[in-house]
Motif scaffolding. Structure first.
Motif, PDB file in Angstrom:
ATOM      1  N   ILE A  31       0.853  -1.187   0.000  1.00 28.45           N
ATOM      2  CA  ILE A  31       0.000   0.000   0.000  1.00 28.45           C
ATOM      3  C   ILE A  31       0.886   1.233   0.000  1.00 28.45           C
ATOM      4  O   ILE A  31       1.804   1.349   0.823  1.00 28.45           O
ATOM      5  CB  ILE A  31      -0.926   0.023   1.229  1.00 28.45           C
ATOM      6  CG1 ILE A  31      -1.804  -1.229   1.256  1.00 28.45           C
ATOM      7  CG2 ILE A  31      -1.798   1.278   1.232  1.00 28.45           C
ATOM      8  CD1 ILE A  31      -2.676  -1.343   2.505  1.00 28.45           C
ATOM      9  N   ASP A  32       0.610   2.157  -0.922  1.00 30.59           N
ATOM     10  CA  ASP A  32       1.379   3.393  -1.022  1.00 30.59           C
ATOM     11  C   ASP A  32       0.625   4.522  -0.321  1.00 30.59           C
ATOM     12  O   ASP A  32      -0.455   4.924  -0.756  1.00 30.59           O
ATOM     13  CB  ASP A  32       1.611   3.738  -2.495  1.00 30.59           C
ATOM     14  CG  ASP A  32       2.282   5.092  -2.672  1.00 30.59           C
ATOM     15  OD1 ASP A  32       2.989   5.523  -1.743  1.00 30.59           O
ATOM     16  OD2 ASP A  32       2.086   5.718  -3.729  1.00 30.59           O
ATOM     17  N   LEU A  33       1.198   5.025   0.772  1.00 33.95           N
ATOM     18  CA  LEU A  33       0.617   6.142   1.511  1.00 33.95           C
ATOM     19  C   LEU A  33       1.366   7.447   1.274  1.00 33.95           C
ATOM     20  O   LEU A  33       1.075   8.438   1.936  1.00 33.95           O
ATOM     21  CB  LEU A  33       0.615   5.845   3.014  1.00 33.95           C
ATOM     22  CG  LEU A  33      -0.247   4.686   3.505  1.00 33.95           C
ATOM     23  CD1 LEU A  33      -0.108   4.538   5.014  1.00 33.95           C
ATOM     24  CD2 LEU A  33      -1.704   4.892   3.121  1.00 33.95           C
ATOM     25  N   SER A  34       2.308   7.456   0.345  1.00 37.12           N
ATOM     26  CA  SER A  34       3.165   8.625   0.177  1.00 37.12           C
ATOM     27  C   SER A  34       2.682   9.582  -0.896  1.00 37.12           C
ATOM     28  O   SER A  34       3.249  10.664  -1.038  1.00 37.12           O
ATOM     29  CB  SER A  34       4.594   8.174  -0.166  1.00 37.12           C
ATOM     30  OG  SER A  34       4.626   7.539  -1.431  1.00 37.12           O
ATOM     31  N   CYS A  35       1.669   9.208  -1.658  1.00 37.77           N
ATOM     32  CA  CYS A  35       1.198  10.043  -2.759  1.00 37.77           C
ATOM     33  C   CYS A  35      -0.134  10.690  -2.395  1.00 37.77           C
ATOM     34  O   CYS A  35      -0.714  10.428  -1.336  1.00 37.77           O
ATOM     35  CB  CYS A  35       1.057   9.219  -4.032  1.00 37.77           C
ATOM     36  SG  CYS A  35       2.638   8.571  -4.643  1.00 37.77           S
TER      37      CYS A  35
END
Length: 646
Positions: free
Chosen positions: A10-14
C-alpha cells in the motif's frame, strides 16, 4: 522462487492511495471501489461512523453534520489539542482506510494478505512510523515492512532495467504532491541507503499558484474573487475548494491535450489555460530547484558525477520541470508516472526469494475471544450430549430378578456422540491460533507463535476428545447397569480416528509456510451446520424407532424417521464432499435414498455411513496438512507413482 502467499503493498506517500498484491509471483493492481487509486479523504458522521475514499468534490455534498478530513496521514504525529471537542484520532482514521483496502485486496485475490508493505514519505520518523504500525494492527492486517517513497521509486526503475552500480547514487524528485521532495540514495547490496532529503517548503502548492494566476488574469481589480483567494474566509471556503478542484481537473487534461477549461464561480466565464500557463505559474518552484539540488548534494557529500540515475515523479502538465532538473543534475531524469509504481517498487525491495517462514516462527494477528466465537463448538457439544442422553434414556433394558441381563440401544448413535465430542474439540482447537484470552504480551511472557498455538490446541483436542469419548462409554454402561465394553468400543472407536488426525496435525502443522496459514485455517473449521443436521437426523430416527417395532407401526413416527434419514443423508454427502457441483448432486440424491431405505434394520447402517464420512473429512484435512508441511515429499511420491506410466 517467491512464496505463494498474498503480499499486499500500500502506497501512503502520494496524493492518492494505490495498492498492489503479489501472489504466486504475479503482481495484481487492486481496484478499490472500482478505481485504480483511492482518494485519501475520510468523512466522519455525527455518530462517529467513517466513510473512506472521498475527494474534495464528494465532500461538498456531505450533510452539514459530517466532518471531512482530506488527508488523515497529514495528522499523524501532530500534537493532540486537548481543548478541541470530538477531535478525530488520526490512527483510527488511517486504520479505517487500511481496513477498506485490505478488504478489497482479500476479495480480489481470494485470500487475506500474509505480508504487508507500506510506502511512506522519507521525512517520517519513529513517531509516525509507529502510528502506521498501530493503524495496521487496528485494521487487522499483518505487521508492515515500511519502505520510503524514494527507495520504492528507485527500486521500480531498477526492476525496469535502469541499473545503478553498487556505491553509486540516485537522486529522486517527487513533484506530484506538496511539498515537492528531493532525496539522494546510495545503492548498497541489500537495497538503498538514504544520504539526504529536502522538501521545498518555501513554495506554495502548485494548484494554489495556478489558481492565483488564473484569477488575477481572468478578473478585474474590483472582483471579490481576488480577495477570496488572497485572504481566505470561512464563507468563501466552498467556492475556493470548487475552484481548486477545477484546477486539478484542468492539469490532468493538459497531460493529454493542449488546452483545458477552468470553471470560475458564476457569473464569470470559464478561463482557458495551456501548459505555458502552468509553467508560468510554477516559476517559483522552478527557480528554487537548482539551489535545492545544489544544497542537497552538499548535504549528501557527493558531486554531480556520483549520480548514476535521476528519477522524477512529475507534476501534471509541467514538462519544464524535467528540463530544469536535467540542467541542475547533468543527468536526464527517468519519468515514473504509473500510479502503482511506488507500491510495485516497495514490493521489489521487500520480496523474499527464499521459502517463507513456517508457522512455527510466525505470529498471525489475533483477536480477543468472544462468546460468539464459541457458539459453533457449544452447538456441536450440545448435539453430542443430546444423542448420548437419548441413547441412554431410550435403552431397552432386560432384567431377571432385578439383575440386568441385557441392554439394547443404538450403538452407532453412541459412536456418533463420541465422534461429535471429538469434533467439538476440533472446533475449540481451531480458535487457538487466532484468539487470545488474556492481556498483551510482555518481555517476560512473550506471545507464543502461531505454530506453537496450533500444536498445543490440536494436541489438547486429541487427548481431550478421546477422554470425553471414553467417559461417554463408561457413563452409558453405568447408566444402564450393564457391561460397558460394547459402549466403550463404539464411543472410543468412532473418536480415535479423529483423535489420530488431530495428533498428526499437531505434529506437522507448525511446518506449514506462514503465507499458507490463512487458507489452511479456513479449511480446518469444522462444518458446524453439517454436524447439526446429522445430529438432528439421528435424533429423529431414534425417536421414530422408539415409537415403533418391527411388528407395530406408527404413521407419524414413520414420517419423522424418514425425515431424519433424509437429513442424515444430506449431512453425509455434505461432509464427504467439498465441491459445490458435487454437493448439489449428491446431497439431494443421498437424502432421498436414505429416506426410502430407512427402517428398523437399516438405521444402524445409515448412521455408520455418516461416521465413515466424518472420518473421511478428518483424513482429508490431515492429508492436506501433510502436503503443505512436506511439499517435497509429496512431489517425490507423485513422481514415484507416475514413473511406471512414463
Amino acid at each position: 522462487m517467491p512464496s505463494g502467499g498474498a503480499r499486499l503493498s500500500i502506497d501512503l506517500s502520494c496524493s492518492a492511495i494505490a495498492a498492489t498484491v503479489s501472489q504466486h509471483g504475479t503482481r495484481v493492481p487492486i481496484l478499490i471501489d472500482g478505481r485504480l487509486t483511492m482518494p485519501l479523504g475520510v468523512a466522519i458522521g455525527p455518530a462517529g461512523q467513517l466513510y473512506v475514499g472521498l475527494d474534495a468534490t464528494a465532500a461538498r455534498s456531505l450533510p452539514a453534520d459530517h466532518r471531512f478530513v482530506d488527508n488523515p496521514t497529514g495528522l499523524l504525529g501532530m500534537p493532540v489539542d486537548a481543548s478541541a471537542s470530538a477531535q478525530p484520532d488520526p490512527v483510527d482514521l488511517l486504520a479505517a482506510v487500511l481496513r477498506h483496502i485490505g478488504h478489497y485486496a482479500a476479495h480480489q485475490v481470494g485470500q487475506p494478505a500474509a505480508e504487508l508493505t507500506v510506502t511512506i514519505p522519507p521525512a517520517w520518523g519513529p513517531r509516525r512510523r509507529g502510528h502506521v504500525t498501530e493503524a495496521t494492527t487496528r485494521a487487522g492486517l499483518p505487521s508492515p515492512a515500511l519502505v520510503t517513497a524514494p527507495a520504492a521509486l528507485a527500486a521500480y526503475t531498477a526492476a525496469l532495467g535502469l541499473t545503478s552500480p553498487e556505491g553509486s547514487c540516485v537522486l529522486v524528485c517527487q513533484a506530484d504532491r506538496h511539498p515537492a521532495t528531493l532525496t539522494v540514495l546510495q545503492t548498497v547490496d541489500d537495497g538503498y541507503r538514504e544520504l539526504a532529503t529536502r522538501q521545498l517548503d518555501g513554495v506554495p502548492d502548485l494548484d494554489h499558484l495556478i489558481t492565483h494566476r488564473v484569477v488575477y488574469t481572468a478578473t478585474d481589480d474590483n472582483d471579490p474573487l481576488r480577495t477570496a483567494i488572497t485572504h481566505p474566509a470561512e464563507d468563501t471556503a466552498a467556492s475556493r475548494l470548487a475552484l481548486l478542484e477545477s484546477v486539478r481537473t484542468a492539469r490532468h487534461l493538459l497531460a493529454e491535450q493542449e488546452r483545458a477549461p477552468i470553471l470560475l464561480p458564476a457569473p464569470r466565464q470559464p478561463a482557458v489555460i495551456t501548459r505555458d500557463d502552468i509553467t508560468a505559474a510554477a516559476q517559483p518552484l522552478l527557480d528554487q530547484l537548482p539551489g535545492a539540488v545544489r544544497d542537497l548534494l552538499d548535504a549528501a557529500d557527493i558531486d554531480r558525477g556520483h549520480l548514476a540515475v535521476v528519477v522524477l515523479r512529475p507534476a501534471d502538465a509541467l514538462p519544464a520541470l524535467t528540463d530544469q532538473l536535467t540542467d541542475a543534475t547533468g543527468v536526464t531524469p527517468t519519468l515514473v508516472e504509473h500510479p502503482h509504481a511506488l507500491a510495485d517498487g516497495a514490493l521489489t525491495l521487500t520480496a523474499t526469494h527464499q521459502p517463507g517462514m513456517p508457522a512455527g516462527a510466525a505470529r498471525l494477528p489475533r483477536v480477543r475471544l468472544r462468546i460468539s466465537d464459541l457458539t459453533g463448538a457449544l452447538l456441536i457439544g450440545a448435539s453430542s450430549l443430546t444423542l448420548l442422553l437419548q441413547a441412554v434414556l431410550t435403552a431397552d433394558i432386560t432384567t431377571v430378578d432385578s439383575w440386568v441381563v441385557g441392554a439394547r440401544t443404538s450403538l452407532p448413535q453412541l459412536g456418533t456422540a463420541g465422534a461429535l465430542a471429538m469434533l467439538t474439540a476440533f472446533a475449540v482447537a481451531h480458535l487457538a491460533p487466532t484468539t487470545w484470552l488474556a492481556g498483551t504480551s510482555t518481555a517476560s511472557t512473550p506471545e507464543p507463535t502461531t505454530g506453537s498455538l496450533i500444536r498445543r490446541g490440536y494436541l489438547t483436542a486429541a487427548v481431550g476428545g478421546a477422554i470425553a469419548a471414553t467417559l461417554y462409554g463408561l457413563a452409558t454402561g453405568t447408566a444402564v447397569g450393564f457391561d460397558y465394553s460394547p459402549y466403550l468400543r463404539w464411543t472410543l472407536g468412532a473418536a480415535l480416528p479423529l483423535a489420530a488426525c488431530a495428533a498428526l496435525i499437531a505434529a506437522t502443522a507448525p511446518r506449514i509456510p506462514a503465507d499458507a496459514l490463512p487458507t489452511w485455517l479456513a479449511l480446518t473449521r469444522p462444518a458446524i451446520t453439517c454436524a447439526l443436521i446429522a445430529a438432528a437426523g439421528i435424533f429423529l430416527m431414534r425417536a421414530a424407532l422408539t415409537l415403533t417395532t418391527p411388528i407395530q407401526t406408527n404413521a407419524t413416527a414413520g414420517i419423522a424417521g424418514s425425515l431424519g434419514a433424509a437429513l442424515l443423508g444430506a449431512a453425509t454427502a455434505l461432509t464427504a464432499s467439498s465441491g459445490r457441483l458435487i454437493r448439489a448432486i449428491t446431497a439431494p440424491g443421498l437424502a432421498i435414498g436414505y429416506a426410502l431405505v430407512f427402517s428398523y434394520n437399516t438405521s444402524s447402517a445409515l448412521i455408520v455411513g455418516y461416521l465413515v464420512a466424518l472420518t473421511w473429512w478428518g483424513t482429508q484435512l490431515t492429508a492436506h496438512t501433510l502436503r503443505l508441511a512436506f511439499p517435497t515429499v509429496g512431489t517425490a511420491l507423485r513422481r514415484l507413482v507416475d514413473r511406471p506410466n512414463s
